[in-house]
Design an enzyme around this catalytic site. Structure first.
Site, PDB file in Angstrom:
ATOM      1  N   HIS A  91     -24.639  22.952  59.920  1.00 26.68           N
ATOM      2  CA  HIS A  91     -24.510  22.880  58.424  1.00 26.68           C
ATOM      3  C   HIS A  91     -25.484  23.245  57.533  1.00 26.68           C
ATOM      4  O   HIS A  91     -26.871  23.600  58.551  1.00 26.68           O
ATOM      5  CB  HIS A  91     -24.525  21.315  57.990  1.00 26.68           C
ATOM      6  CG  HIS A  91     -23.283  20.481  58.630  1.00 26.68           C
ATOM      7  ND1 HIS A  91     -22.059  20.522  57.983  1.00 26.68           N
ATOM      8  CD2 HIS A  91     -23.250  19.842  59.835  1.00 26.68           C
ATOM      9  CE1 HIS A  91     -21.098  19.608  58.707  1.00 26.68           C
ATOM     10  NE2 HIS A  91     -21.856  19.523  59.922  1.00 26.68           N
ATOM     11  N   ASP A  99     -21.117  21.707  50.797  1.00 19.04           N
ATOM     12  CA  ASP A  99     -21.477  20.976  52.007  1.00 19.04           C
ATOM     13  C   ASP A  99     -23.104  20.470  51.877  1.00 19.04           C
ATOM     14  O   ASP A  99     -23.791  21.392  51.535  1.00 19.04           O
ATOM     15  CB  ASP A  99     -21.369  21.788  53.091  1.00 19.04           C
ATOM     16  CG  ASP A  99     -21.989  21.284  54.565  1.00 19.04           C
ATOM     17  OD1 ASP A  99     -22.092  20.102  54.472  1.00 19.04           O
ATOM     18  OD2 ASP A  99     -21.754  22.119  55.590  1.00 19.04           O
TER      19      ASP A  99
END
Length: 560
Positions: free
Chosen positions: A365, A192
């Site tokens: 994130h 990610d």
């Protein structure tokens, strides 16, 4: 010799639309199947999904689709593939429940039944590949990373993740499992990158809750919370803060209603009080200081709904003096202009605006430290940054190099690029079609660049219509050209321009009628070209020009 290929069909050099194909010998394993919401340039487009051509052509080789979590950027494209190609789908309990909601919106897709609920302890043997999972921390329960173990090493896909040492049990990362994976041979890590550029440490979810509760505590009017329906952790925090400040919560919209009810049924959302949720019918009887309105908008887009509220166009809610609009989701850089305009509309309506990002750095994130920790836990030989625009992928590369990874072991790919593992190295080896498929209403992929170009021209310069009636046998114009304009010029003050345009159309049509050979397409194109040059000379604008040529036979008309 094991043949391994990695193909990003979406999710690289863009935000959203995550879809990654891991090919091992004759099998394809697909990690995530997401969509993205269009930016302002894609006029009229509802959603965008990856080009599915490659998967459609190789559907018989797909071992399964493996979902990391239940957000639209990971599950939203499922209906557009599964209704024609019913391959197995694997995901956690909540992820599969939300995937079923997505599938239920399509009459054909909702017949699909090949769902498989897995958890962090599941291990699936596909012969040459063993697939297992590990818990990750994200803004929705049931988020899982995926480990594809092959004979030459493991390929690990993180999905959306971050590290939060104070996370609640259902959101906690399984660090021991990550260490165990790292003790083996991790060939490639698909990680990610959505927050790779951020220099800030992510606030813990406990800190974020305290911030939400403080804002609720000191607000005396209505609170309109704008968020994303599938951000389950944020929804729980809103419910807890409302309960702590003696408010009731009204859910506006089918999307949030379905998702919240599903999460409650599966016990991923807990109601602090049995009567905490109020219906829209009860809204009028609630006092402002007792009211929280949770607005997620259609298809997860709260900003458009807020704009309608501020301009009294929303079906239920109109923003007025004393209202607080609290934005609890982080918006992308591409939406900053729209956020600013929406804030202005809210203030004009008498409301006030706060955003969670004003006081805390809230993200689901990984930041720089988290990304480096993931690399140091797994010790991958190769890194493929995914889930982010190019600058984020590049930032992730720099972060990885700081940990000691060689630059030639890090691959920034574009959509459709093929990475092949050959002779101990990962290398670029080709390309497959992997563009955008645009969804407009029930149309799938029927909107291309030409249609978008015309929509942009219509939005910028309007349309100019010239209607002419001709008698082709007598080679003459029966009725003078009639000119109509929409979005180009104000007709009442542009009579000279319209008259000159009409005369030009007449000359162009008559010139074509005088030729020995008559061709409809040539006639229309000549009108377009002549008008286009004239209008640009006069206005420096290029409207869409629509010539309408009608044919009549005068003798037949007289007899009738």
């Amino acid at each position: 010799m094991t043949d391994i290929k990695l193909v990003a069909l979406g999710g690289v050099r863009e935000s959203g639309k995550n879809m990654y194909a891991i090919e091992v010998d004759d099998q394809i394993f697909v990690a995530d199947f997401g969509l993205k919401y269009p930016d302002n340039e894609l006029l009229g487009i509802d959603i965008v999904i990856p080009d599915l051509t490659y998967l459609e052509e190789n559907a018989d080789r797909i071992a399964g689709i493996f979902l990391s979590h239940g957000h639209a950027d990971a599950i939203g494209a499922l209906p557009y593939f599964l209704k024609e190609h019913p391959v197995p789908v694997f995901g956690s309990e909540l992820t599969i429940a939300l995937a079923k909601l997505v599938m239920g919106s399509d009459k054909q897709a909702k017949k699909f039944k090949d769902f498989h609920v897995i958890n962090e302890d599941s291990v699936i043997d596909f012969g040459n590949v063993t697939v297992s999972f590990f818990r990750t921390t994200h803004s929705i329960p049931g988020s899982l990373g995926i480990d594809f173990e092959t004979k030459v090493g493991q390929i690990v896909y993180t999905g959306d993740f971050k590290f939060d040492q104070s996370a609640k049990p259902m959101y906690q990362t399984d660090l021991a499992r990550l260490v165990h994976i790292g003790e083996g041979k991790v060939l490639a890590l698909l990680s990610d990158s959505a927050n790779a550029e951020s220099p800030y440490v992510n606030a813990s979810e406990r800190e974020i809750y305290e911030n939400i509760r403080e804002i609720f505590k000191y607000q005396t009017g209505r609170i309109i919370v704008a968020g994303v329906a599938s951000n389950i952790e944020r929804v729980q925090q809103v419910l807890d803060a409302a309960s702590a400040t003696d408010r009731r919560v009204v859910l506006t919209g089918r999307d949030v209603e379905k998702i919240v009810r599903t999460a409650i049924d599966l016990k991923y959302i807990r109601l602090p009080k049995p009567d905490l949720l109020a219906t829209t019918k009860e809204l009028k009887s609630l006092k402002p200081e007792e009211t929280v309105i949770l607005e997620t908008g259609r298809m997860g887009e709260p900003l458009k709904s807020l704009a309608r509220m501020a301009t009294s166009k929303h079906r239920l809610i109109h923003i007025h003096e004393g209202d607080l609009v609290f934005i609890v989701t982080n918006t992308s850089h591409a939406m900053e202009t729209m956020v600013a305009k929406t804030r202005d509309l809210i203030y004009r309506a008498g409301g006030e605006v706060k955003a969670i990002s004003d006081d805390t750095h809230a993200s689901g994130h990984a930041n720089k430290n988290d990304l480096q920790l993931m690399i140091n836990l797994l010790h991958p030989k190769f890194l493929v940054p995914v889930q982010g625009e190019y600058r984020l992928l590049a930032a992730h590369q720099e972060i990885a190099e700081e940990t000691g990874m060689p630059a030639n072991h890090i691959f920034i790919t574009g959509p459709g690029d093929i990475l092949s593992y050959e002779k101990g190295m990962l290398r670029n080896s080709g390309h497959v079609d992997a563009g955008n498929t645009m969804i407009d209403g029930i149309g799938v992929g029927d909107i291309g660049n030409i249609v978008l170009r015309d929509r942009k021209m219509l939005a910028e310069d309007g349309i100019f219509i010239a209607v002419v009636t001709i008698d082709r046998k007598k080679r003459k114009i029966v009725a003078k050209p009639k000119i109509q304009s929409r979005g180009f010029v104000y007709m009442k003050t542009s009579k000279d321009l319209l008259k000159e345009s009409g005369d030009m159309v007449a000359k162009s049509v008559q010139k074509n009628l005088d030729k020995k050979e008559f061709d409809w397409s040539t006639l229309k194109q000549a009108v377009r070209d002549d008008l286009s040059h004239y209008l640009f000379d006069q206005t420096k604008r290029r409207p869409v020009i629509l010539p309408v040529i009608m044919e009549v036979n005068q003798n037949s008309a007289k007899r009738q």
